[in-house]
Design a protein around this motif. Structure first.
Motif, short mmCIF file in Angstrom:
data_model
loop_
_atom_site.label_atom_id
_atom_site.label_comp_id
_atom_site.label_asym_id
_atom_site.label_seq_id
_atom_site.Cartn_x
_atom_site.Cartn_y
_atom_site.Cartn_z
N TRP A 108 0.72 -1.26 -0.05
CA TRP A 108 -0.13 -0.02 -0.03
C TRP A 108 0.73 1.08 -0.08
CZ3 TRP A 108 -0.52 4.08 3.16
CH2 TRP A 108 -1.69 4.83 3.14
N GLN A 109 1.80 1.32 0.99
CA GLN A 109 2.53 2.29 0.98
C GLN A 109 3.59 2.84 -0.35
OE1 GLN A 109 4.95 2.13 4.85
NE2 GLN A 109 6.78 1.70 3.43
N THR A 110 4.03 1.68 -0.94
CA THR A 110 4.93 1.78 -2.08
C THR A 110 3.76 2.62 -3.13
OG1 THR A 110 6.20 -0.06 -1.46
CG2 THR A 110 5.81 0.55 -4.07
N GLU A 111 2.75 2.01 -3.30
CA GLU A 111 1.68 2.85 -4.20
C GLU A 111 1.53 4.03 -3.68
OE1 GLU A 111 -2.52 2.25 -6.36
OE2 GLU A 111 -1.87 0.47 -5.05
N ARG A 112 1.15 4.51 -2.79
CA ARG A 112 0.79 5.88 -2.20
C ARG A 112 2.02 6.59 -2.20
NH1 ARG A 112 -1.37 9.93 -1.41
NH2 ARG A 112 -2.83 10.49 0.27
N LEU A 113 3.25 6.19 -1.89
CA LEU A 113 4.43 7.32 -1.74
C LEU A 113 4.84 7.68 -3.16
CD1 LEU A 113 5.73 5.67 1.32
CD2 LEU A 113 4.76 7.94 1.03
N GLN A 114 4.80 6.62 -4.12
CA GLN A 114 4.90 6.85 -5.40
C GLN A 114 4.36 7.86 -6.20
OE1 GLN A 114 4.96 2.79 -7.22
NE2 GLN A 114 7.05 2.47 -7.17
N ALA A 115 3.09 8.00 -5.61
CA ALA A 115 2.23 8.88 -6.19
C ALA A 115 2.16 10.40 -5.36
CB ALA A 115 0.40 8.53 -5.93
N LEU A 116 3.24 10.30 -4.28
CA LEU A 116 3.53 11.64 -3.82
C LEU A 116 4.93 12.11 -3.85
CD1 LEU A 116 1.85 11.12 -0.28
CD2 LEU A 116 1.12 12.61 -2.15
N ALA A 117 5.81 11.28 -4.90
CA ALA A 117 6.98 11.75 -5.16
C ALA A 117 7.37 12.88 -5.80
CB ALA A 117 7.59 10.22 -6.06
N VAL A 118 8.40 13.64 -5.28
CA VAL A 118 8.74 14.84 -5.85
C VAL A 118 10.14 14.81 -6.49
CG1 VAL A 118 7.08 16.35 -4.62
CG2 VAL A 118 9.41 15.92 -3.64
N GLU A 119 11.09 14.08 -5.89
CA GLU A 119 12.47 13.96 -6.39
C GLU A 119 12.90 12.37 -6.11
OE1 GLU A 119 16.74 15.51 -5.08
OE2 GLU A 119 14.92 17.01 -4.82
N GLU A 120 13.54 11.78 -7.00
CA GLU A 120 14.03 10.46 -6.95
C GLU A 120 15.43 10.38 -7.33
OE1 GLU A 120 11.71 7.70 -8.79
OE2 GLU A 120 9.93 8.88 -8.91
N SER A 121 16.04 9.46 -6.28
CA SER A 121 17.53 9.07 -6.54
C SER A 121 17.66 7.62 -6.61
CB SER A 121 18.34 9.66 -5.35
OG SER A 121 18.15 9.18 -4.32
N GLU A 122 18.86 6.92 -6.53
CA GLU A 122 19.02 5.52 -6.69
C GLU A 122 18.50 4.86 -5.56
OE1 GLU A 122 22.29 2.21 -7.46
OE2 GLU A 122 23.03 4.12 -7.34
N TRP A 123 18.49 5.28 -4.38
CA TRP A 123 18.10 4.61 -3.19
C TRP A 123 16.79 5.45 -2.32
CZ3 TRP A 123 19.41 0.02 -2.77
CH2 TRP A 123 20.54 -0.32 -3.19
N VAL A 124 16.84 7.00 -2.76
CA VAL A 124 15.76 7.54 -1.98
C VAL A 124 14.71 8.35 -2.58
CG1 VAL A 124 15.64 9.41 -0.08
CG2 VAL A 124 17.29 7.83 -0.09
N VAL A 125 13.60 8.26 -2.28
CA VAL A 125 12.38 8.99 -3.20
C VAL A 125 11.79 10.02 -2.03
CG1 VAL A 125 9.97 8.71 -3.92
CG2 VAL A 125 11.73 6.97 -4.33
N ARG A 126 12.09 11.32 -2.45
CA ARG A 126 11.59 12.39 -1.54
C ARG A 126 10.13 12.48 -2.03
NH1 ARG A 126 11.57 17.92 -1.50
NH2 ARG A 126 12.81 17.97 -3.55
N VAL A 127 9.01 12.76 -1.03
CA VAL A 127 7.74 12.72 -1.34
C VAL A 127 7.04 14.06 -0.64
CG1 VAL A 127 7.41 10.43 -1.34
CG2 VAL A 127 7.05 11.47 0.92
N ARG A 128 5.88 14.50 -1.25
CA ARG A 128 5.31 15.78 -0.69
C ARG A 128 4.86 15.25 0.88
NH1 ARG A 128 2.43 15.45 -5.50
NH2 ARG A 128 0.68 14.76 -4.46
N PRO A 129 5.08 16.19 1.77
CA PRO A 129 4.64 16.05 3.13
C PRO A 129 3.24 15.96 3.56
CG PRO A 129 5.41 18.17 3.02
CD PRO A 129 5.56 17.65 1.67
N GLU A 130 2.50 14.77 2.95
CA GLU A 130 1.36 14.78 3.32
C GLU A 130 0.62 13.62 3.89
OE1 GLU A 130 -0.95 14.79 -0.81
OE2 GLU A 130 0.29 16.89 -1.26
N LEU A 131 1.53 12.68 4.02
CA LEU A 131 0.99 11.38 4.55
C LEU A 131 1.25 11.17 6.23
CD1 LEU A 131 -0.44 8.83 3.73
CD2 LEU A 131 1.44 7.79 3.22
N VAL A 132 0.64 10.97 6.77
CA VAL A 132 0.70 11.08 8.38
C VAL A 132 0.55 9.62 8.92
CG1 VAL A 132 -0.35 11.64 10.71
CG2 VAL A 132 -0.59 13.26 8.73
#
Length: 509
Positions: free
Chosen positions: A434-458
Motif C-alpha cells: 500500500w505505502q509503495t503505491e501511495r508514496l510513489q504518487a507523492l514523489a517529488v524527487e527520486e535518486s537511486e536509493w531515496v524517494v523524496r515525497v510531498r509531506p502529506e501522509l501522516v
C-alpha cells in the motif's frame, strides 16, 4: 494582482524570522489581493500564501515537472491566470489527459519567471515552507481587513476554509463574517485533544469536574441531520456519507428533527461483535462502493433541533446527548473529581484493551478546530503522529518496495517539518504494498536509493523513548520507532510538533 508580487512576498516571509514582520508582509499582500475586487484572485492568492491550492487535486506529480521549457524573461502572469491554469489541470481526465496535463504544465511554467517557478513548485509539491502557517495568516487577515482577530478565528473555525474567510473578510467586511453560523449540513473543524503522559496530569490540565471518555480506535466522524437528510463528514471535512450506511441508518433512527453529532466510527466484526483494528476500519471508511459497515459511537452534540450548543458548557452538551442518543451509540464515559478516580478509569480502560482515555473539562465550550487543555488524551504507550518526508527503496526480501520511512515532526515556527529518524519496522507485506503505491504518487524527487515525497501522509509511530542526537536538525531522535498505522484521516498540519517531542525527551529519566 501579479503572481510575481506574491512570489516576492513568499520569499520575504521565508527570509524574515520575526513573527510581527511576517504578519505585516502577509497583511500587505492580502490588502493587495483585495484591491483587485475579484473573488477568484483573493481566494487563490490567500491560499497560495498558506501553501494551498483551491483545487484539492491537480494530477501534477514529480514526473510532470521534468523537461520544462526555459523560464520567461519577464513576468506576465496574474494570480487569476495561475488559478485558471490549475483549474484546467484539475478537470482533465480520461484518455489523453496525461499528455494534456503535461502541456498545461509546460505552458504555465514557460510563462513564469525563475522566481515564480519556485513558488509554483512549492505549491505543487506541498513544500512551501515559508513560516506562513494558519495562525500567522489569521493574524494577517485580521490586520488586513481591520477586524478583531477573534472575529476572524471564529469565522475560520465555523467555515473550515481560510480562502472563503479571506474573500468575505476582505471584500465583505464584518457584516459578511457576522453571518457565519453553524449550518446543519456544512461541516466545521473538529475540536482536538492535546496529550499528557498520565491521567493525573491530564486532569490537572482540564480541572474538575471532568469526564473520562474511552478513547476508541476508530475514524473521527461528524454527522449532520436536517429532517430526513443525513450527511457524514470525515476529520478532514470530506463527505463520506455514501461509504458509511450503518452510521446514516443509526442517526436517521434518532427521534430528532435536526442534529450535529461528533464521534468515532468503528468497524465491528459481525460474528464476534468486537471492534476490528483501526487499519481495517480506516480502509472501510475509504471505500467508495457504499458497503462499508461501521458502527458509530458519539461523544458530543453541537446542535439539536434548531439550537446551537457550541458555546454551552460540556456538561450541558453531554446532558443533551444523553437525551437523544441511546447508550449503545455513545462512548463510554466516567465522571471524575479526583486524580485517584482518573488513574482508576485509565487502568480500567487499558485492562479492557481500549486505546486509552480522553479527559474532558465539564465546563469547556466546544472550541472547534483548536487543540487546547479542555480535552487531553492519555495513552498507555508513547506514540506520535508524524509525517513521511521521504522513503528508501527496499532491498533483500523488500526489493521492489518502498520501505524505510523518513519521519518528521511539525515545526510550528516555520510551518515545515523536522526529521526525527527512520524506521522500516512494524510493516506487514500488505502495508508495504500500500505505502509503495501511495508514496510513489507523492514523489517529488527520486535518486537511486531515496524517494523524496510531498509531506502529506501522516503515520502513527510507537517508540520507546527520545534521545539526544546531533545527527538530526532538531537535536533529538526516536528510539526503536515502529509503524502502528497510517492516519489518512489526519492532515499534515495536525501532526505532532517538535516541541512535543522535546517535551517528552525532557521528561524522560
Amino acid at each position: 494582482m501579479r503572481f510575481e508580487d506574491l512570489a516576492g512576498v513568499s520569499r520575504a516571509v521565508a527570509a524574515t524570522p520575526a513573527r510581527n514582520a511576517k504578519i505585516e508582509l502577509l497583511a500587505a499582500a492580502l490588502r493587495g489581493l483585495a484591491e483587485s475586487g475579484d473573488e477568484r484572485t483573493v481566494s487563490a492568492g490567500a491560499g497560495y500564501l498558506a501553501g494551498e491550492l483551491r483545487q484539492r487535486q491537480t494530477g501534477v506529480g514529480y514526473a510532470s515537472l521534468r523537461d520544462l521549457p526555459p523560464p520567461a524573461a519577464e513576468a506576465s502572469l496574474s494570480v487569476a491566470d495561475v488559478d485558471i491554469a490549475f483549474q484546467r489541470m484539475s478537470e482533465l481526465s480520461g484518455k489523453g489527459s496525461q499528455a494534456a496535463r503535461k502541456a498545461e504544465v509546460a505552458a504555465l511554467f514557460g510563462a513564469a519567471t525563475d522566481a515564480e517557478r519556485r513558488l509554483l513548485v512549492g505549491l505543487l509539491s506541498g513544500e512551501l515552507r515559508q513560516g506562513a502557517q494558519a495562525g500567522l495568516l489569521a493574524d494577517a487577515l485580521a490586520r488586513a481587513a481591520g477586524l478583531p482577530l477573534a472575529t476572524i478565528r471564529r469565522a475560520l473555525l465555523l467555515a473550515g476554509d481560510l480562502k472563503a474567510v479571506a474573500v468575505d473578510a476582505l471584500l465583505g467586511g464584518a457584516e459578511a463574517l457576522d453571518a457565519y453560523r453553524l449550518t446543519v449540513g456544512r461541516p466545521l473543524s473538529p475540536m482536538l485533544a492535546s496529550s499528557a503522559p498520565n491521567a493525573t496530569e491530564a486532569l490537572a490540565a482540564t480541572g474538575v469536574p471532568a469526564a473520562a471518555d474511552i478513547k476508541i480506535d476508530g475514524v473521527r466522524i461528524q454527522v449532520h441531520r436536517d429532517g430526513e437528510v443525513v450527511s457524514v463528514y470525515s476529520r478532514s471535512l470530506d463527505d463520506i456519507t455514501a461509504r458509511v450506511p450503518g452510521v446514516v441508518a443509526a442517526v436517521a433512527a434518532l427521534d430528532v428533527t435536526s442534529v450535529v453529532l461528533d464521534g468515532e466510527a468503528v468497524g465491528v466484526d459481525p460474528d464476534s461483535g468486537r471492534a476490528i483494528p483501526f487499519q481495517e476500519t480506516a480502509s472501510r471508511a475509504a471505500r467508495r462502493d457504499g458497503v462499508s459497515i461501521l458502527h458509530p459511537f458519539f461523544f458530543d452534540i453541537l446542535h439539536l433541533d434548531g439550537a446551537d450548543l457550541l458555546d454551552e458548557p460540556a456538561a450541558t452538551r453531554w446532558a443533551a446527548l444523553e437525551r437523544v442518543v441511546p447508550p449503545a451509540l455513545r462512548v463510554g464515559r466516567t465522571m471524575l473529581d479526583t486524580p485517584e478516580a482518573a488513574e482508576e478509569a485509565f487502568a480500567r480502560a487499558v485492562a479492557e484493551s481500549h486505546e486509552g482515555l480522553v479527559i474532558k473539562s465539564a465546563a469547556a465550550p466546544y472550541d472547534v478546530g483548536r487543540r487546547g487543555a479542555a480535552w487531553v488524551k492519555v495513552k498507555p504507550r508513547h506514540t506520535l503522529d508524524l509525517v513521511v518526508l521521504a522513503v528508501e527503496r527496499g532491498h533483500g526480501r523488500r526489493r521492489g518496495w518502498l520501505s524505510n520511512l523518513h519521519l518528521g515532526a511539525r515545526d510550528p515556527q516555520t510551518g515545515g517539518f523536522v526529521m526525527l529518524g527512520k524506521t522500516f519496522k512494524g510493516m506487514t507485506d500488505e502495508m508495504l504494498r500500500w505505502q509503495t503505491e501511495r508514496l510513489q504518487a507523492l514523489a517529488v524527487e527520486e535518486s537511486e536509493w531515496v524517494v523524496r515525497v510531498r509531506p502529506e501522509l501522516v503515520v502513527e509511530i510507537a517508540f520507546d523513548g527520545v534521545q539526544t542526537s546531533p545527527r538530526y536538525p532538531g537535536g533529538v531522535a526516536l528510539r526503536f520507532a515502529r509503524v502502528l498505522r497510517y492516519r489518512e484521516d489526519k492532515r499534515p498540519e495536525e501532526a505532532d510538533t517538535i516541541d512535543t517531542v522535546r517535551a517528552i525527551h525532557k521528561g524522560m529519566p
